[in-house]
Write an enzyme that holds these catalytic residues in place. Structure first.
Site, PDB file in Angstrom:
ATOM      1  N   THR A  14       0.814  -1.221   0.000  1.00  0.00           N
ATOM      2  CA  THR A  14       0.000   0.000   0.000  1.00  0.00           C
ATOM      3  C   THR A  14       0.851   1.276   0.000  1.00  0.00           C
ATOM      4  O   THR A  14       0.338   2.343  -0.287  1.00  0.00           O
ATOM      5  CB  THR A  14      -0.934   0.019   1.226  1.00  0.00           C
ATOM      6  OG1 THR A  14      -0.126  -0.074   2.415  1.00  0.00           O
ATOM      7  CG2 THR A  14      -1.903  -1.155   1.200  1.00  0.00           C
ATOM      8  N   VAL A  17       6.436   2.757  -2.535  1.00  0.00           N
ATOM      9  CA  VAL A  17       7.264   1.832  -3.313  1.00  0.00           C
ATOM     10  C   VAL A  17       6.420   0.639  -3.750  1.00  0.00           C
ATOM     11  O   VAL A  17       6.533   0.167  -4.887  1.00  0.00           O
ATOM     12  CB  VAL A  17       8.518   1.404  -2.518  1.00  0.00           C
ATOM     13  CG1 VAL A  17       9.342   0.403  -3.321  1.00  0.00           C
ATOM     14  CG2 VAL A  17       9.367   2.618  -2.169  1.00  0.00           C
ATOM     15  N   SER A  42      -5.392  -3.422   7.382  1.00  0.00           N
ATOM     16  CA  SER A  42      -6.068  -3.386   6.078  1.00  0.00           C
ATOM     17  C   SER A  42      -6.316  -4.784   5.518  1.00  0.00           C
ATOM     18  O   SER A  42      -6.955  -4.937   4.478  1.00  0.00           O
ATOM     19  CB  SER A  42      -5.295  -2.521   5.065  1.00  0.00           C
ATOM     20  OG  SER A  42      -3.928  -2.531   5.294  1.00  0.00           O
ATOM     21  N   ARG A 120      20.622  -5.192   4.781  1.00  0.00           N
ATOM     22  CA  ARG A 120      21.737  -4.752   3.938  1.00  0.00           C
ATOM     23  C   ARG A 120      23.094  -4.936   4.617  1.00  0.00           C
ATOM     24  O   ARG A 120      24.116  -5.076   3.945  1.00  0.00           O
ATOM     25  CB  ARG A 120      21.576  -3.274   3.546  1.00  0.00           C
ATOM     26  CG  ARG A 120      20.510  -3.058   2.494  1.00  0.00           C
ATOM     27  CD  ARG A 120      20.492  -1.617   2.011  1.00  0.00           C
ATOM     28  NE  ARG A 120      19.178  -1.284   1.446  1.00  0.00           N
ATOM     29  CZ  ARG A 120      18.658  -0.070   1.405  1.00  0.00           C
ATOM     30  NH1 ARG A 120      19.346   0.949   1.904  1.00  0.00           N
ATOM     31  NH2 ARG A 120      17.472   0.133   0.881  1.00  0.00           N
ATOM     32  N   CYS A 161      18.496   4.303  -2.558  1.00  0.00           N
ATOM     33  CA  CYS A 161      18.294   5.071  -3.780  1.00  0.00           C
ATOM     34  C   CYS A 161      19.347   6.156  -3.974  1.00  0.00           C
ATOM     35  O   CYS A 161      19.608   6.578  -5.102  1.00  0.00           O
ATOM     36  CB  CYS A 161      16.899   5.691  -3.797  1.00  0.00           C
ATOM     37  SG  CYS A 161      16.522   6.646  -2.314  1.00  0.00           S
ATOM     38  N   GLY A 193      11.369   9.933  -2.429  1.00  0.00           N
ATOM     39  CA  GLY A 193      12.213   9.060  -1.633  1.00  0.00           C
ATOM     40  C   GLY A 193      11.765   8.951  -0.187  1.00  0.00           C
ATOM     41  O   GLY A 193      12.118   7.995   0.505  1.00  0.00           O
ATOM     42  N   ARG A 249      17.452  17.394   0.841  1.00  0.00           N
ATOM     43  CA  ARG A 249      16.151  17.182   0.212  1.00  0.00           C
ATOM     44  C   ARG A 249      15.765  18.449  -0.546  1.00  0.00           C
ATOM     45  O   ARG A 249      15.839  19.543   0.004  1.00  0.00           O
ATOM     46  CB  ARG A 249      15.113  16.918   1.309  1.00  0.00           C
ATOM     47  CG  ARG A 249      13.769  16.463   0.805  1.00  0.00           C
ATOM     48  CD  ARG A 249      13.789  15.059   0.280  1.00  0.00           C
ATOM     49  NE  ARG A 249      13.872  14.058   1.333  1.00  0.00           N
ATOM     50  CZ  ARG A 249      14.036  12.759   1.093  1.00  0.00           C
ATOM     51  NH1 ARG A 249      14.124  12.291  -0.145  1.00  0.00           N
ATOM     52  NH2 ARG A 249      14.123  11.902   2.082  1.00  0.00           N
ATOM     53  N   HIS A 256      17.062  11.654  -8.110  1.00  0.00           N
ATOM     54  CA  HIS A 256      18.116  12.087  -7.197  1.00  0.00           C
ATOM     55  C   HIS A 256      19.330  12.544  -8.015  1.00  0.00           C
ATOM     56  O   HIS A 256      19.803  11.834  -8.899  1.00  0.00           O
ATOM     57  CB  HIS A 256      18.566  10.931  -6.295  1.00  0.00           C
ATOM     58  CG  HIS A 256      17.574  10.544  -5.245  1.00  0.00           C
ATOM     59  ND1 HIS A 256      16.423  11.248  -4.972  1.00  0.00           N
ATOM     60  CD2 HIS A 256      17.576   9.498  -4.350  1.00  0.00           C
ATOM     61  CE1 HIS A 256      15.772  10.657  -3.981  1.00  0.00           C
ATOM     62  NE2 HIS A 256      16.437   9.605  -3.590  1.00  0.00           N
ATOM     63  N   THR A 343      12.656   6.280  -7.640  1.00  0.00           N
ATOM     64  CA  THR A 343      11.641   5.259  -7.370  1.00  0.00           C
ATOM     65  C   THR A 343      11.624   4.175  -8.453  1.00  0.00           C
ATOM     66  O   THR A 343      11.020   3.135  -8.265  1.00  0.00           O
ATOM     67  CB  THR A 343      10.219   5.852  -7.203  1.00  0.00           C
ATOM     68  OG1 THR A 343       9.818   6.442  -8.438  1.00  0.00           O
ATOM     69  CG2 THR A 343      10.183   6.883  -6.095  1.00  0.00           C
TER      70      THR A 343
END
Lengths: 365, 365, 365, 365
Positions: A14, A17, A42, A120, A161, A193, A249, A256, A343
């Site tokens: 939802t 991404v 949900s 990661r 990203c 982002g 930002r 980016h 994205t």
């Protein structure tokens, strides 16, 4: 459902991404979204009823997804009964929980391609930019062994990203023998982002924010991991590359930008050599002819005021890294500007390409 | 007209910087605008009739200026008959012409305080940030001699707006004995820096432009000149400071942000030392108690996502340089973010402060 | 604390409007903020510790407020022991609760000047734009009687920010005998009207949102109430004025613009008459010479592309309504564009002016 | 060159609309751009050399156009020797000249489809929105006769971009018997409508501009012409429809929004009837199955805060008019919000659709 396609689930379907995954997977030749997972609250509702009012994509929710009932993301058994691969783009903050859940999915025999940062730092989890470090997939066998995963179960991750606008260009130079030792990077990152609602409008109208929580550390560490060598059983983290990042930002929807200064370890290429290397770069992954693989992973553009986010982010369906403004640096060796679609290449598009690679390599069947 | 104030002229009074001068000089205790100069085509018309529809300031055109008749900027004789000082903010591209005209004004015995870049490369023209290099004014006597200027005639310049967000903080550290040898700077510059109409809206809505013509060279060279020593007869350009700059344009109305990495020559201060130096910085110019001198030339702010243009540019009437986010740099020694108001400190406000200094030092009477 | 000033409290002091109150009340000649109230969870903490990182104003938190301990907004007894007037700018959604709490404050003998919409529909609560309906304050005696309030206790409200850009201009015309019967209004409203974080940046970069929940109803009903007559005991709601509104959100920090078409009941003024009425408008409230009262409540501007938010919102400290572009309407009679500063005139500044009026009228001592 | 396609020229090929034509005509099944025309000063140069640095589209300049040599727009003989149809999107201000040149092209036997406003006031020049007034093409025979044009020569025009967000929805209602008599329209128009460089960024960052020169007159007059009847020899301008418009510029890249109040002449539909009419609207032009004809010319969207420019402009390749927020109006009968893509439906896309219609009707062969 098309029987020739691999059925996939989206964890965190939802969020922004998740929506991008659903948009990009519409009519995908290899994958079909059969399962959309979100939080318990949900669960059980139709995807369109929950997401309709907050759908952020420019194309409509695909019919094949709109009427799917949302699964509880923790109902792993049910998801694994329907899918062979999951795209994980959790939007919760509990890193430990995500680490565990992703491996729980893997334990049921599913391939997990994750956008989350939780796994990661695990050296046995390949952080894949397939144009760069395809051979990190050799770690999967050992990952399965150490974690008691079945043969079809595995976890791979996509990097942050913020690093996609310069890491492939750096790799291209190193591949040709020009080892890079220092990078100073300033990023001007897009609003998408941060998800939705994400950044408050009052913070970026007549303003920029020179800070993004956690982003600089990722930007400094992840390229080092990706540009390191791996054996079948371990990642050999290189120590000869230092990166310093400042992440900001800016009021841009997608795309980016990275302002990069770089120093070479010993041999320094000429400007023309660098441009030639970038323009001629061809990665091993090209031979698989994957649907999400761009015609050119790197595009050097000669116009003096480019790349620019709105004008260059969509190059080759948003999967190309566009670079420009190569020139001498008074302090390090060279400077350039890189740009990638955060994205697409930096999130869902990059995840899908990674999944395509798993299929091409026979790791997912 | 107030007989105790010094009568001044604005060259280029109809442009953005000219307007800012007029706004900031309203009710100024030392100066009174008695002459507004522009190109021949608006000469003879009332200021308000020409500028009214394109006036960009938030406060109204001061009554005392609105009804002045515009002078031809090349009618030097007439201007010099009325004024003792001129603020030069020409908006033409002919560098040679500006160099000549500014000295022609000086030859009539006027002090010229210039925002134009034309004379910045002249080593006998002090490029003044009074908190830093007040002693460069010692060059003026030699400038007058070499150029055959009368005693009251001189040209001084203000540096480019892009360097004000970091040059004073660097000076403060050097003043305390921490010599800086390398700077890598990325700027996120405001739209007002390009004048009006300036940057096209289509270039900065959902976009940034990673290029500003000529700006990087100025950003790399001007701080070196300012931070150099001068004797009575010449500037001794230092060679121990290397600066590398990338300049970008972002959708911010006013306020240039600089992302800075710095390396020290030998002695490296601690983080706390740096913050203390900045917060305790007090320049020699403070003793003159000048109207445009800020309470603090540097303000360090501890909030993690600051400085930000809209929230910090107006500190102390736009004359303070706000710094924040001091932290270690993986490549050089430290990183920080600096911010200053480009049309106040970086343009008209800086020019007025320079003129106030000329008066305080007895160079203009 | 200054003994000559009236001690005041801010209910909802940590929100955007609360911050604006604190900014505008710094050095106010009549009021002194001695009490800042918020929800129980920040109660007991210092104001600066809670609000520091999210302070949105351009000037710093006043020292006199920064170190105040936050009171629980429901601890009415303690607040009333310290203050004689409260500015209410609650940011909770429970309308019934706010209605009750505001009257509970009034019952302790405090004057409540509210920005909240909860009590706006109560006909005994004057909705005050003092330039228009000062006589609605005559209802207070009856309000006190009906609600058993002590002599110093009362509730008055300020209308919604969306109506301030056109209601005073309409009143000025009606005052001169040109009754208005129909208004069609489209508003382009600023982001600050939604508080912080408020509108998501992704909704207003390369975008506008043609909807603001609840705003159109307020915009259609509140001017009718304000422009109605009141006796000592009741409001006589007029039925001869119909308003239709469309409210949109645009990427502007401060300043609501209204595009207005108006029809007159019978007598129709000429364009010149309308401009003269607006430029010569002088309200009864001017005679009190209140600190927040603008020199001119209405300013007509002749430049064809004005008023514009960034250029006109700050006129007369943000308390003036600027109008322009008066011209014939093909459907109703005339069209014009109005603009006012939504967080000053439309919120905190308007509330402070109302409180000043209460003092001037002897209702608060 | 493909022999089955109609060779076309673009007059004003270097401007924004010209670029959009070239982008949209890439791989068009019916037309092939063989001639790009601009002012004498770029004549003879390659298109890519002139336009490269200022190309504003997201896709690259098509190879088939990049290397065309630019023709002088006034070299009508040469253009007519190569093309059968021209798209005219002149960016000069001389209305008389454009009127003449467009007819001069027609006199050589070319069909001229114009985006310029010069010939819109000529009653014998059909102003075509093919979903609405296809029968206005019946005027062409008479146009040819009066102007001595050969059989294949003609001029048709596309209306202004500002009216496309509401005119088709109004037509749909009238087609079903609900005559509209009054419209009050406020537009929030995108930046691309002003070309490049167009609107200055300082005018639309933290700002909107409530004025666009000449736009309100066009918005009030053009729908009346389009919604009027035509015989074979004349346009019968209706007098029963009054439109009042206020046009504003907002910081949106593409997509004009219209806020509309409408009054019906007598019969008033229910809300449900209106929505049904819009959603079921099917124009006569659909039967031609033209490449640029959208699946649905009108789409009603139920989400309360839509349509929004960035999210809805691209519906059906930018050729659909999206409407939403239908509700009662307190002054007229109903209000709604309409949106269309100004450079696609409102400019180049609309022009191409008109040209496709000329081919479908056999007027161009």
């Amino acid at each position: 459902m098309n029987n020739n396609k691999i059925p996939v689930a989206i964890l965190g379907a939802t969020g922004m991404v998740g929506q991008k995954y659903i948009q990009l997977l519409e009519n995908h030749p290899m994958f079909e979204v059969v399962c959309v997972c979100a939080s318990a609250k949900s669960s059980g509702q139709k995807y369109i009823d929950v997401v309709g009012p907050k759908w952020q994509m420019r194309t409509a929710i695909p019919d094949s997804v709109a009427h799917l009932k949302i699964n509880d993301v923790f109902n792993i058994r049910e998801v694994s009964s329907k899918c062979r691969l999951v795209f994980s783009c959790f939007e919760i903050d509990d890193k430990d929980l995500i680490q565990k859940v992703e491996f729980d999915y893997a334990k049921t025999g599913m391939a997990v391609v994750s956008n989350a940062s939780a796994n990661r730092s695990n050296d046995l989890v390949p952080m894949l930019i397939p144009e760069i470090n395809l051979h990190h997939l050799d770690l999967i066998h050992h990952q399965q062994k150490i974690n008691n995963l079945p043969k079809s179960g595995m976890v791979i991750v996509k990097p942050n990203c913020s690093i996609q606008s310069f890491t492939t260009p750096i790799f291209a130079l190193e591949k040709e023998g020009f080892k890079v030792s220092q990078l100073i990077v300033s990023t001007l990152q897009a609003l998408s982002g941060a998800g939705y609602p994400g950044v408050a409008s009052l913070d970026v109208i007549d303003n920029i924010v020179p800070f993004i929580g956690g982003e600089e550390k990722k930007t400094e560490e992840e390229p080092v991991k990706i540009l390191s060598k791996a054996t079948d059983t371990k990642l050999v983290l290189r120590t000869d590359l230092k990166i310093s990042a400042t992440c900001t930002r800016v009021p841009v929807v997608d795309g980016h930008t990275a302002l990069v200064s770089m120093k070479f370890e010993d041999k320094i290429p000429t400007e023309q050599e660098i441009k030639d290397i970038w323009n001629n770069f061809r990665s091993d992954v090209k031979e698989f002819e994957l649907p999400s693989s761009p015609a050119k992973a790197i595009k050097y553009i000669e116009i003096e005021n480019r790349p620019q986010p709105r004008k260059d982010r969509d190059r080759d369906k948003g999967m190309t890294c566009t670079v420009g403004r190569l020139r001498k640096c008074n302090v390090l060796d060279y400077k350039f500007v890189g740009l990638s679609h955060n994205t697409v290449r930096g999130a869902a598009g990059g995840g899908i390409l990674n999944a395509e690679v798993l299929v091409a390599k026979g790791l997912v069947k």
